[in-house]
Design a protein around this motif. Structure first.
Motif, PDB file in Angstrom:
ATOM      1  N   ILE A  23       6.072   6.222  -6.216  1.00 55.10           N
ATOM      2  CA  ILE A  23       5.431   5.106  -6.927  1.00 55.10           C
ATOM      3  C   ILE A  23       4.854   4.084  -5.951  1.00 55.10           C
ATOM      4  N   ILE A  24       5.640   3.716  -4.942  1.00 52.67           N
ATOM      5  CA  ILE A  24       5.237   2.641  -4.033  1.00 52.67           C
ATOM      6  C   ILE A  24       4.542   3.182  -2.788  1.00 52.67           C
ATOM      7  N   GLU A  25       4.525   4.506  -2.647  1.00 54.65           N
ATOM      8  CA  GLU A  25       3.889   5.155  -1.492  1.00 54.65           C
ATOM      9  C   GLU A  25       4.587   4.763  -0.194  1.00 54.65           C
ATOM     10  N   ILE A  26       5.890   4.985  -0.161  1.00 48.94           N
ATOM     11  CA  ILE A  26       6.702   4.690   1.008  1.00 48.94           C
ATOM     12  C   ILE A  26       6.764   5.950   1.871  1.00 48.94           C
ATOM     13  N   PRO A  27       6.438   5.843   3.146  1.00 48.86           N
ATOM     14  CA  PRO A  27       6.495   7.015   4.026  1.00 48.86           C
ATOM     15  C   PRO A  27       7.913   7.572   4.142  1.00 48.86           C
ATOM     16  N   GLU A  28       8.035   8.872   4.352  1.00 46.07           N
ATOM     17  CA  GLU A  28       9.343   9.525   4.508  1.00 46.07           C
ATOM     18  C   GLU A  28      10.121   8.964   5.689  1.00 46.07           C
ATOM     19  N   SER A  29       9.411   8.434   6.685  1.00 47.23           N
ATOM     20  CA  SER A  29      10.078   7.901   7.872  1.00 47.23           C
ATOM     21  C   SER A  29      10.852   6.609   7.588  1.00 47.23           C
ATOM     22  N   VAL A  30      10.531   5.931   6.480  1.00 51.02           N
ATOM     23  CA  VAL A  30      11.225   4.694   6.118  1.00 51.02           C
ATOM     24  C   VAL A  30      12.498   5.052   5.369  1.00 51.02           C
ATOM     25  N   ILE A  31      13.634   4.626   5.908  1.00 47.58           N
ATOM     26  CA  ILE A  31      14.943   4.901   5.305  1.00 47.58           C
ATOM     27  C   ILE A  31      15.401   3.631   4.588  1.00 47.58           C
ATOM     28  N   PHE A  32      15.838   3.765   3.334  1.00 46.22           N
ATOM     29  CA  PHE A  32      16.355   2.614   2.603  1.00 46.22           C
ATOM     30  C   PHE A  32      17.437   3.073   1.637  1.00 46.22           C
ATOM     31  N   ASP A  33      18.403   2.197   1.385  1.00 47.53           N
ATOM     32  CA  ASP A  33      19.481   2.510   0.449  1.00 47.53           C
ATOM     33  C   ASP A  33      19.473   1.551  -0.740  1.00 47.53           C
ATOM     34  N   ARG A  34      18.533   0.604  -0.729  1.00 48.29           N
ATOM     35  CA  ARG A  34      18.406  -0.366  -1.810  1.00 48.29           C
ATOM     36  C   ARG A  34      17.000  -0.944  -1.752  1.00 48.29           C
ATOM     37  N   PHE A  35      16.618  -1.615  -2.813  1.00 48.05           N
ATOM     38  CA  PHE A  35      15.341  -2.309  -2.825  1.00 48.05           C
ATOM     39  C   PHE A  35      15.449  -3.527  -3.716  1.00 48.05           C
ATOM     40  N   LEU A  36      14.550  -4.472  -3.515  1.00 47.77           N
ATOM     41  CA  LEU A  36      14.531  -5.694  -4.296  1.00 47.77           C
ATOM     42  C   LEU A  36      13.199  -5.788  -5.018  1.00 47.77           C
ATOM     43  N   ILE A  37      13.236  -6.238  -6.263  1.00 48.30           N
ATOM     44  CA  ILE A  37      12.025  -6.436  -7.057  1.00 48.30           C
ATOM     45  C   ILE A  37      11.915  -7.928  -7.344  1.00 48.30           C
ATOM     46  N   PHE A  38      10.793  -8.516  -7.010  1.00 47.68           N
ATOM     47  CA  PHE A  38      10.552  -9.918  -7.329  1.00 47.68           C
ATOM     48  C   PHE A  38       9.360 -10.037  -8.258  1.00 47.68           C
ATOM     49  N   ARG A  39       9.566 -10.758  -9.338  1.00 47.06           N
ATOM     50  CA  ARG A  39       8.509 -11.043 -10.309  1.00 47.06           C
ATOM     51  C   ARG A  39       7.986 -12.438 -10.009  1.00 47.06           C
ATOM     52  N   ASN A  40       6.715 -12.511  -9.674  1.00 47.26           N
ATOM     53  CA  ASN A  40       6.077 -13.794  -9.404  1.00 47.26           C
ATOM     54  C   ASN A  40       5.082 -14.063 -10.515  1.00 47.26           C
ATOM     55  N   ASN A  41       5.279 -15.181 -11.197  1.00 45.32           N
ATOM     56  CA  ASN A  41       4.397 -15.565 -12.296  1.00 45.32           C
ATOM     57  C   ASN A  41       4.262 -14.426 -13.317  1.00 45.32           C
ATOM     58  N   VAL A  42       5.361 -13.807 -13.676  1.00 46.27           N
ATOM     59  CA  VAL A  42       5.566 -12.761 -14.682  1.00 46.27           C
ATOM     60  C   VAL A  42       5.109 -11.370 -14.236  1.00 46.27           C
ATOM     61  N   ASN A  43       3.817 -11.164 -14.052  1.00 44.55           N
ATOM     62  CA  ASN A  43       3.304  -9.804 -13.882  1.00 44.55           C
ATOM     63  C   ASN A  43       3.024  -9.375 -12.450  1.00 44.55           C
TER      64      ASN A  43
END
Length: 169
Positions: free
Chosen positions: A94-114
């Motif tokens: 969905i976000i087009e994150i390269p395979e080389s980027v390792i993550f175990d969590r993510f944060l979502i921020f809503r700015n001005n709703v949408n």
């Protein structure tokens, strides 16, 4: 203390309040008018992005509700962890994150709703990924669905979890 990217507005530091929630089960208790329903509403709106009002969350702060003589919606976020392999793969796509980027969590921020920004922890910092409306729709399909039990309806003294799960589907 080093400000996180979402806590800086211009050069001013506005720390966010963090409310850790146990991943298994959390019980929210408190006196009447102590903010229990407010917290649950914030969680629901963070997940769904629906029914966010200008008066939500920071209703008494002119900084967060007024911007250049226009009302502004609140900015807020949520953190997601304990991802399954399928969830990890879906987020990457969905976000087009390269395979080389390792993550175990993510944060979502809503700015001005949408306007959504995803942050991934990276080497002691956070890397932002701005996402478009099509990506928002796909991302929201991955998030859990909130449902409410109407407290004005009489309930039996106990309800099997199986019934609640069936009701929520």
């Amino acid at each position: 203390m080093k400000p996180k990217p979402w806590e800086l507005i211009g050069t001013a530091f506005y720390p966010y309040i963090e409310v850790p929630i146990e991943s298994k089960i959390t019980t929210i208790v408190g006196a009447n008018e102590s903010g229990k329903s407010h917290l649950l509403t914030a969680i629901e709106k963070a997940i769904s992005g629906k029914d966010i009002e200008r008066s939500d969350f920071c209703r008494y702060s002119p900084f967060f509700t007024v911007k250049q003589n226009e009302l502004k919606y609140p900015d807020f976020g949520s953190e997601w962890s304990s991802l399954s392999k399928l969830e990890d793969a879906s987020i990457r796509k969905i976000i087009e994150i390269p395979e080389s980027v390792i993550f175990d969590r993510f944060l979502i921020f809503r700015n001005n709703v949408n306007n959504l920004t995803i942050y991934l922890p990276e080497k002691g910092d956070y890397r932002p990924y701005r996402i478009g409306q099509k990506q928002v729709i796909e991302l929201e399909k991955l998030l859990p669905r909130a449902f409410r039990i109407e407290s004005s309806v009489a309930l039996p003294s106990s309800v099997p979890i199986k019934k609640l799960v069936q009701f929520g589907q």
